[in-house]
Design an enzyme around this catalytic site. Sequence first.
Site, short mmCIF file in Angstrom:
data_model
loop_
_atom_site.label_atom_id
_atom_site.label_comp_id
_atom_site.label_asym_id
_atom_site.label_seq_id
_atom_site.Cartn_x
_atom_site.Cartn_y
_atom_site.Cartn_z
N ASP A 181 -12.42 -15.40 -14.15
CA ASP A 181 -11.64 -16.44 -14.57
C ASP A 181 -12.84 -17.23 -15.27
OD1 ASP A 181 -9.89 -18.15 -15.42
OD2 ASP A 181 -10.34 -19.39 -13.99
N SER A 182 -12.62 -18.08 -16.10
CA SER A 182 -13.33 -19.26 -16.79
C SER A 182 -13.86 -20.14 -15.63
CB SER A 182 -12.63 -19.89 -17.68
OG SER A 182 -11.60 -20.81 -17.36
N TYR B 232 -12.58 -22.18 -21.13
CA TYR B 232 -12.34 -21.10 -22.45
C TYR B 232 -11.20 -21.44 -23.30
CZ TYR B 232 -15.16 -17.50 -19.87
OH TYR B 232 -16.18 -16.81 -19.37
N GLY B 233 -10.26 -22.31 -22.76
CA GLY B 233 -8.97 -22.22 -23.54
C GLY B 233 -9.12 -23.12 -24.93
N CYS C 178 -7.13 -14.91 -15.85
CA CYS C 178 -7.39 -15.78 -17.06
C CYS C 178 -6.45 -15.52 -18.08
CB CYS C 178 -8.89 -15.87 -17.60
SG CYS C 178 -9.07 -17.04 -18.78
N THR D 171 -6.11 -17.18 -20.95
CA THR D 171 -6.67 -17.27 -22.16
C THR D 171 -7.59 -15.92 -22.67
OG1 THR D 171 -7.18 -19.71 -21.60
CG2 THR D 171 -8.38 -18.87 -23.45
N GLU E 33 -9.73 -28.89 -12.31
CA GLU E 33 -10.91 -28.85 -11.74
C GLU E 33 -11.55 -30.02 -11.43
OE1 GLU E 33 -13.45 -26.23 -12.73
OE2 GLU E 33 -11.84 -24.71 -12.97
N CYS F 44 -1.57 -20.20 -17.20
CA CYS F 44 -2.87 -20.40 -17.13
C CYS F 44 -2.76 -20.71 -15.34
CB CYS F 44 -3.38 -21.71 -17.66
SG CYS F 44 -4.96 -22.56 -16.91
N THR F 45 -3.81 -19.86 -14.80
CA THR F 45 -4.13 -19.50 -13.61
C THR F 45 -4.71 -20.69 -12.87
OG1 THR F 45 -6.32 -18.61 -13.87
CG2 THR F 45 -4.65 -17.20 -13.67
N HIS F 46 -5.02 -21.94 -13.61
CA HIS F 46 -5.10 -23.03 -12.98
C HIS F 46 -4.09 -23.91 -12.54
CE1 HIS F 46 -9.48 -22.75 -14.55
NE2 HIS F 46 -9.76 -23.81 -13.86
#
Length: 271
Positions: free
Chosen positions: A10-11, A42-43, A73, A75, A152, A186-188
Site C-alpha cells: 500500500d502507499s 498516492y491518491g 490500495c 488507488t 495517518e 480506500c484501505t485507510h
Amino acid sequence: MDNRAIGVFDSGLGGLTAVRQMHRIMPNENIIYFGDTGRVPYGSRSRKTVLQYARQDVAFLKEHDIKAIVIACGTVSSQVLGDIKTENSIPIIGVVEPTCYAAMRLTKNNRVGIIGTKGTIRSGAYEAKLHTLDPSVHTIARACPLFVPLVENGRFLPDDRVTQLVIEEYLTEIRDFGVDTLILGCTHYPLLRDAISRFMGEDVNLVDSGAEAADYARRFLTSAEQRQGCTEYYVSDDIDSFDAYAEMFLGEPAGVDAHLVDIASYGKENG
Ligand code: DGL
C-alpha cells in the site's frame, strides 16, 4: 502445498487493514508487507506516477520468494491493476472486484455509495464494476482527500471534532442519497469505521476493501501446513512512526521492527 509468502503493499499504513484480516483468516501464511510511507499519499497523484510507484513496489516484493501479490490500495487497484497484472505472471489481487461483490451481496435497496481517494474516484472503477454486476444499481461517489492524513495522524476516533466535521462535509450528500451500503474504497478508511457509522447510521453497511481483498485471496491461496505464519514489514520512511502506528491498524502488536527500503531504486527499467 506452496509455503512461499504473500506480498502485500500500500502507499502507507492503510494496507495493514488487509493484513489484519489475513492474520485472522489465514494465520498459516507468511506475509511480506511493504508500505510506501516515504511517498504516501498516492491518491492525489497522476495515473503515470501511481503506475511508476506500483511497479517499484512490485519489483521490491518480487525480490522476496512470493507466490502472489495483494494490492491493498484502492488507488493502485482502481487505476493500474490491469497494467500490473499484464506485466507479472504471479497472481495479482486488487481490492475493487471483491469489494464490489460484497457490496452487491449486502445492498437491499440497490443504492451504494463509494468513497475513496481522488485518483480512485476519478477512475470510476468501483462504479464500473458495480454496474457490470447489476446495471440497475444506483451509485454515488465522493473523493475524501482529508481522510488519509487524518488517519495517518491518528485522528480517527468518533469523538474527534475535526474528524466529525470532515465526515459531515464529505458524507452528507451520500447519506441524503439514501444508500444502505457504503464502500470504504480506500484501505485507510476502516480506521474511521466507528466515526463514519455514527454519522451514516448503524443500519448502513460499511464494506472494508482491504478485508474483502484478503477474503478473496484466501479462496485460492491457502497453505495446508499447520504452522504459524510470520509477517515481515518494510517501509520507505520513518520506521519509528510505523512501529508506533502499526498496532492501531493491525489491531495487534506488529511484533517486529519494520525494515527501511530505498524504494526509488527498484524497477527502474519500467520507470
Ligand atoms: N490506502 C490507499 C488507498 O487505498 C490510499 C492512500 C493514499 O492516498 O495514498 O487508496
